[in-house]
Write a protein that holds these residues in place. Structure first.
Motif, mmCIF file in Angstrom:
data_model
loop_
_atom_site.group_PDB
_atom_site.id
_atom_site.type_symbol
_atom_site.label_atom_id
_atom_site.label_comp_id
_atom_site.label_asym_id
_atom_site.label_seq_id
_atom_site.Cartn_x
_atom_site.Cartn_y
_atom_site.Cartn_z
ATOM 1 N N UNK A 76 88.981 -7.580 96.870
ATOM 2 C CA UNK A 76 88.412 -8.178 98.076
ATOM 3 C C UNK A 76 88.920 -9.772 97.724
ATOM 4 N N UNK A 77 89.331 -10.128 96.545
ATOM 5 C CA UNK A 77 89.796 -11.764 96.382
ATOM 6 C C UNK A 77 90.820 -11.980 97.156
ATOM 7 N N UNK A 78 91.581 -10.864 97.531
ATOM 8 C CA UNK A 78 92.972 -10.941 98.117
ATOM 9 C C UNK A 78 93.115 -10.448 99.568
ATOM 10 N N UNK A 79 92.739 -11.263 100.692
ATOM 11 C CA UNK A 79 92.776 -10.570 101.749
ATOM 12 C C UNK A 79 93.593 -11.184 102.991
ATOM 13 N N UNK A 80 93.972 -12.362 102.612
ATOM 14 C CA UNK A 80 94.709 -13.122 103.568
ATOM 15 C C UNK A 80 96.087 -12.690 103.847
ATOM 16 N N UNK A 81 97.046 -11.991 103.177
ATOM 17 C CA UNK A 81 98.095 -11.413 103.541
ATOM 18 C C UNK A 81 98.033 -10.284 104.388
ATOM 19 N N UNK A 82 97.203 -9.119 103.715
ATOM 20 C CA UNK A 82 96.978 -7.956 104.373
ATOM 21 C C UNK A 82 96.437 -7.943 105.634
ATOM 22 N N UNK A 83 95.433 -9.079 105.812
ATOM 23 C CA UNK A 83 94.930 -9.511 107.079
ATOM 24 C C UNK A 83 96.253 -9.832 108.208
ATOM 25 N N UNK A 84 97.205 -10.474 107.537
ATOM 26 C CA UNK A 84 98.319 -10.806 108.468
ATOM 27 C C UNK A 84 99.356 -9.826 108.633
ATOM 28 N N UNK A 85 99.160 -8.566 108.150
ATOM 29 C CA UNK A 85 99.949 -7.602 108.533
ATOM 30 C C UNK A 85 101.330 -7.382 107.345
ATOM 31 N N UNK A 86 100.784 -8.074 106.056
ATOM 32 C CA UNK A 86 101.844 -7.680 105.095
ATOM 33 C C UNK A 86 101.119 -6.700 103.908
ATOM 34 N N UNK A 121 91.652 -2.801 105.302
ATOM 35 C CA UNK A 121 92.428 -3.007 104.221
ATOM 36 C C UNK A 121 92.378 -1.700 103.295
ATOM 37 N N UNK A 122 93.515 -1.241 102.860
ATOM 38 C CA UNK A 122 93.352 -0.327 101.915
ATOM 39 C C UNK A 122 94.222 -0.652 100.369
ATOM 40 N N UNK A 123 93.463 -0.161 99.520
ATOM 41 C CA UNK A 123 93.999 -0.678 98.202
ATOM 42 C C UNK A 123 94.324 0.098 97.180
ATOM 43 N N UNK A 124 95.316 -0.020 96.398
ATOM 44 C CA UNK A 124 96.000 0.914 95.346
ATOM 45 C C UNK A 124 95.946 -0.015 94.077
ATOM 46 N N UNK A 125 95.316 0.634 92.951
ATOM 47 C CA UNK A 125 95.603 -0.019 91.466
ATOM 48 C C UNK A 125 96.939 0.344 91.138
ATOM 49 N N UNK A 126 97.733 -0.531 90.555
ATOM 50 C CA UNK A 126 99.129 -0.252 90.467
ATOM 51 C C UNK A 126 99.365 -0.558 89.105
ATOM 52 N N UNK A 146 95.000 -1.206 107.002
ATOM 53 C CA UNK A 146 94.815 0.246 106.919
ATOM 54 C C UNK A 146 95.526 0.836 108.040
ATOM 55 N N UNK A 147 95.881 0.249 109.202
ATOM 56 C CA UNK A 147 96.583 0.980 110.517
ATOM 57 C C UNK A 147 97.985 0.552 110.495
ATOM 58 N N UNK A 196 97.243 4.423 92.112
ATOM 59 C CA UNK A 196 96.053 5.102 92.537
ATOM 60 C C UNK A 196 95.010 4.418 93.367
ATOM 61 N N UNK A 197 94.542 5.194 94.484
ATOM 62 C CA UNK A 197 93.892 4.838 95.600
ATOM 63 C C UNK A 197 92.436 4.184 94.973
ATOM 64 N N UNK A 198 92.011 2.980 95.763
ATOM 65 C CA UNK A 198 90.860 2.441 95.065
ATOM 66 C C UNK A 198 89.864 2.348 96.237
ATOM 67 N N UNK A 199 88.627 3.080 96.095
ATOM 68 C CA UNK A 199 87.718 3.027 97.184
ATOM 69 C C UNK A 199 87.097 1.463 97.286
ATOM 70 N N UNK A 200 86.954 0.722 98.374
ATOM 71 C CA UNK A 200 86.631 -0.677 98.717
ATOM 72 C C UNK A 200 85.343 -0.452 99.868
ATOM 73 N N UNK A 201 84.659 -1.323 100.199
ATOM 74 C CA UNK A 201 83.792 -1.213 101.525
ATOM 75 C C UNK A 201 84.578 -1.962 102.815
ATOM 76 N N UNK A 202 86.168 -2.195 102.346
ATOM 77 C CA UNK A 202 86.827 -2.800 103.647
ATOM 78 C C UNK A 202 87.214 -1.457 104.408
ATOM 79 N N UNK A 203 87.308 -1.769 105.730
ATOM 80 C CA UNK A 203 87.647 -0.703 106.595
ATOM 81 C C UNK A 203 89.399 -1.074 107.308
#
Length: 324
Positions: free
Chosen positions: A100-110, A54-59, A77-78, A45-52
């Protein structure tokens, strides 16, 4: 903490020579087969966050005995097209916290799947997954090292390691993921789970990141450090000296070195020479046991912080070189 383990030149030669327990492969094969028979499709399920960015889902996926395990899935996100996915496991006492505690890998494209830790989350980062098999009240403190330690079948880490394997299997089923490029990652307890998962489902894992891994050469660690979590076992055995033989036998079934012997994927590990939480001799024993290409980052002046973001950079570069 001063230097307390073997000198570095001896660490580079140190191996665990004690054999794994009889029936090790059958024990884990049976455990995982039971979990797979009870498995259900994951829910997202999609989780809204303040981030533009990165997108987040609760699994929610099924782990040991079909029990529900929570996770976050972060993605750039893109991103378009299937992405490599990093399955990350968490250090001792912590839960999945916030996206928001977990941004390194998504920021690197994973794509980044962060598995919550059953029955933990009462120490330093909150969790959302109870351990209903033994302790249905949810996150606990101060520790889990002796939960069910009387037998391998009832031990806490049997359940948690099964969850980790199921997280890897679940990651291959997620939308937008390249199932041929799965990375397992974590530090401390998370590093131990990364080694265990990579050893138990080697065909699914393309790379391993294991920082200052826990549960390595457990019998030695119990005798050379007074630090928790290993010292939880020592205090338990002081109160229950007649339980030593069966306790050590149980712990042998979750020793990271035995899982490492089955790893064939490229792996990067870290160790710190002043780390009394996860002694370097155990980390080197696991490192030497790995069958695939490998490297180890040694931080001479660090404790259990184990290289901090210096290791994060090394891990990103290691994974990028092998997956992209």
């Amino acid at each position: 903490m001063a230097l307390f383990d073997l000198p570095l030149d001896e660490l580079r030669e140190y191996r665990l020579t004690r054999p794994e327990p009889d029936g090790f492969d059958d024990f884990w094969a049976g455990t995982l087969a039971d979990a797979r028979r009870a498995a259900l499709p994951p829910g997202l399920s999609a989780v809204p966050t303040p981030l533009t960015g990165v997108t987040t889902h609760d699994v929610t996926f099924t782990g040991y005995a079909g029990q529900p395990i929570r996770a976050w899935l972060n993605r750039p996100a893109t991103a378009t097209g299937p992405l490599p996915v990093v399955v990350e496991f968490i250090g001792y006492g912590g839960g999945r916290g916030l996206p928001l505690d977990w941004l390194i890998w998504a920021s690197a494209g994973y794509a980044h799947l962060i598995m919550d830790t059953r029955g933990q989350g009462g120490g330093w980062r909150g969790g959302d997954t109870p351990d209903p098999d033994e302790y249905g009240a949810g996150p606990a403190h101060p520790g889990v090292m002796t939960r069910g330690v009387g037998a391998p079948e009832t031990y806490y880490y049997r359940r948690l390691i099964t969850d980790a394997v199921r997280a890897v299997e679940t990651a291959t089923e997620l939308p937008g993921v390249d199932a041929s490029r799965v990375v397992v990652a974590g530090k401390s307890q998370g590093g131990a789970l990364a080694l265990a998962a990579a050893g138990l489902v080697p065909d699914l894992v393309a790379a391993v990141v294991s920082g200052v891994p826990f549960l390595c050469d457990i019998r030695r660690a119990l005798t050379i450090t007074d630090s928790d979590p290993f010292h939880e076992v020592v205090r338990f055995l002081r109160a229950n000296p007649g339980a030593a033989e069966r306790t050590l036998r149980t712990l042998d079934h979750v020793d990271s070195v035995h899982f490492a012997r089955r790893i064939t994927a490229p792996a990067i590990l870290s160790t710190a020479l002043m780390d009394a939480t996860c002694p370097p001799s155990g980390v080197f024993a696991a490192y030497h046991a790995i069958q695939g290409p490998k490297q180890i980052e040694v931080y001479e002046w660090d404790g259990h912080d184990g290289g901090r973001t210096h290791f994060d950079v090394a891990a990103l570069e290691f994974v990028d070189d092998r997956l992209n």
